[in-house]
Design an enzyme around this catalytic site. Structure first.
Site, mmCIF file in Angstrom:
data_model
loop_
_atom_site.group_PDB
_atom_site.id
_atom_site.type_symbol
_atom_site.label_atom_id
_atom_site.label_comp_id
_atom_site.label_asym_id
_atom_site.label_seq_id
_atom_site.Cartn_x
_atom_site.Cartn_y
_atom_site.Cartn_z
ATOM 1 N N ASN A 190 67.496 -45.949 36.902
ATOM 2 C CA ASN A 190 67.168 -44.550 37.188
ATOM 3 C C ASN A 190 68.406 -43.650 37.163
ATOM 4 O O ASN A 190 68.347 -42.510 37.606
ATOM 5 C CB ASN A 190 66.464 -44.433 38.552
ATOM 6 C CG ASN A 190 67.335 -44.939 39.700
ATOM 7 O OD1 ASN A 190 68.507 -45.275 39.502
ATOM 8 N ND2 ASN A 190 66.778 -44.990 40.901
ATOM 9 N N HIS B 40 71.223 -44.200 38.840
ATOM 10 C CA HIS B 40 72.053 -44.167 40.058
ATOM 11 C C HIS B 40 73.421 -44.802 39.819
ATOM 12 O O HIS B 40 73.579 -45.668 38.959
ATOM 13 C CB HIS B 40 71.328 -44.786 41.270
ATOM 14 C CG HIS B 40 71.209 -46.274 41.270
ATOM 15 N ND1 HIS B 40 70.123 -46.931 41.817
ATOM 16 C CD2 HIS B 40 72.026 -47.269 40.839
ATOM 17 C CE1 HIS B 40 70.295 -48.235 41.712
ATOM 18 N NE2 HIS B 40 71.437 -48.464 41.130
ATOM 19 N N ASP C 205 79.389 -50.230 47.812
ATOM 20 C CA ASP C 205 78.270 -50.168 48.748
ATOM 21 C C ASP C 205 78.051 -51.495 49.476
ATOM 22 O O ASP C 205 78.619 -52.532 49.097
ATOM 23 C CB ASP C 205 76.973 -49.726 48.035
ATOM 24 C CG ASP C 205 76.856 -50.289 46.627
ATOM 25 O OD1 ASP C 205 77.439 -51.351 46.362
ATOM 26 O OD2 ASP C 205 76.191 -49.662 45.800
ATOM 27 N N GLU D 102 71.148 -42.380 44.708
ATOM 28 C CA GLU D 102 69.895 -42.338 43.956
ATOM 29 C C GLU D 102 69.662 -40.924 43.417
ATOM 30 O O GLU D 102 70.310 -39.973 43.866
ATOM 31 C CB GLU D 102 68.738 -42.727 44.892
ATOM 32 C CG GLU D 102 68.868 -44.111 45.510
ATOM 33 C CD GLU D 102 68.534 -45.246 44.537
ATOM 34 O OE1 GLU D 102 68.539 -45.026 43.312
ATOM 35 O OE2 GLU D 102 68.273 -46.359 45.012
HETATM 36 C C1 F6R Z 1 76.276 -52.138 42.839
HETATM 37 C C2 F6R Z 1 75.786 -50.775 42.684
HETATM 38 C C3 F6R Z 1 74.665 -50.426 41.782
HETATM 39 C C4 F6R Z 1 74.609 -51.252 40.505
HETATM 40 C C5 F6R Z 1 73.410 -50.850 39.663
HETATM 41 C C6 F6R Z 1 73.260 -51.753 38.448
HETATM 42 O O1 F6R Z 1 77.343 -52.202 43.759
HETATM 43 O O2 F6R Z 1 76.300 -49.925 43.332
HETATM 44 O O3 F6R Z 1 74.744 -49.056 41.457
HETATM 45 O O4 F6R Z 1 75.789 -51.078 39.787
HETATM 46 O O5 F6R Z 1 72.240 -50.916 40.413
HETATM 47 O O6 F6R Z 1 72.947 -53.038 38.889
HETATM 48 P P1 F6R Z 1 72.852 -54.268 37.897
HETATM 49 O O7 F6R Z 1 74.219 -54.512 37.388
HETATM 50 O O8 F6R Z 1 72.337 -55.406 38.741
HETATM 51 O O9 F6R Z 1 71.904 -53.868 36.814
#
Ligand code: F6R
Length: 268
Positions: free
Chosen positions: A137, A139, A67, A144
């Site tokens: 959550n 995702h 992303d 999401e």
């Molecule tokens: C990052 C992404 C997100 C993260 C997720 C966990 O490229 O796509 O899905 O993997 O939000 O983030 P952290 O590792 O910061 O807890």
């Protein structure tokens, strides 16, 4: 789904790095999907150190990030391009022309940009492995809760929880993006292998929902139950709500033996 539980986040990073090293040794021009966020930072440090010790080369590797924020300059320190360069790409022998992110600026059509990213992945033969973190959550990428399991790379509005989780990265005077381009859930599911890493108590609920179901768009990561080759590496905090921890540990011991004999990546 193979669930590997480690004592701490250091062990998660080391074991995830070893798995990626094995992948690149098995296929030097592997197409690897990468993630940003806090969780993979230690893993990227491990990969840099494997490279510096001449135990791995990224010279022929292609990477595709999950992303990128919508309409963000790549020199902005909050962009995922900046993150990837500073955490990994600047320190290894990868050709940056072979590193792709799903970008879209305000002058571009997000739908065309999404399709373009899908074509870039397909043109190189698809993803061999997709690395994922997981949101509190549930995702994956920026898919999401309520995201379609059939989704492809597209623009998404972030939930308030995700905006708030990520706000720690932005200073008070900075405009925090509320939209992002993300690989879709179907894009992720097309990868031959998926490696999901999670650490810390704040991920325990999402990890349990992902592993023990039900399969539901309210926990996008639960779709991974339908993927043939998913490896989940978590620390004991992230595993704390799993009822079947002993079973997973037993299974991983057996799988380790099979992988040692027959190789880790039969579907490459
Ligand atoms: C990052 C992404 C997100 C993260 C997720 C966990 O490229 O796509 O899905 O993997 O939000 O983030 P952290 O590792 O910061 O807890």
């Amino acid at each position: 789904m193979q669930v590997l539980i480690f004592d701490d986040k250091k062990a998660v990073a080391e074991n995830a790095a070893t798995l990626l090293q094995k992948l690149i040794l098995a296929k030097s021009n592997a197409n690897i999907g990468l993630a940003t966020g806090s969780t993979p930072i230690d893993l990227y440090k491990q990969l840099v150190s494997l490279y510096k010790n001449q135990q791995i080369s990224f010279a022929q590797v292609n990477t595709f990030n999950l992303d990128e924020y919508y309409d963000i300059d790549e020199n902005n320190s909050n962009s995922y391009r900046y993150f990837m360069n500073s955490q990994l790409f600047d320190h290894i022998d990868i050709d940056k022309n072979n590193t792709y992110l799903p970008t879209c600026n305000a002058k571009q059509d997000p739908r065309k940009q999404g399709e373009h990213f899908e074509q870039q992945i397909a043109a190189l033969g698809g993803l061999d492995l997709q690395l994922l973190g997981i949101g509190g959550n549930g995702h994956i990428g920026f898919n999401e809760p309520s995201s379609s399991f059939a989704s492809r790379t597209r623009i998404k509005s972030l939930t308030e929880q995700t905006v708030s989780d990520n706000s720690r990265m932005f200073s008070a005077d900075e405009q925090q993006p509320k939209m992002a381009m993300t690989m879709g859930i179907a894009t992720i599911m097309d990868a031959k292998y998926v490696l999901l890493i999670a650490t810390g108590k704040n991920k325990a609920q999402a990890v349990n929902a992902m592993v023990n179901g039900p399969l539901s768009a309210s926990c996008p990561a639960s779709i991974l139950q339908m993927h043939k080759n998913v490896i989940v590496m978590i620390d004991s905090d992230a595993a704390s709500l799993l009822a079947n921890k002993d079973y997973f540990t037993w299974v991983s011991q057996q799988n380790h033996t099979i992988n040692e004999i027959y190789g880790q990546f039969p579907d490459l």
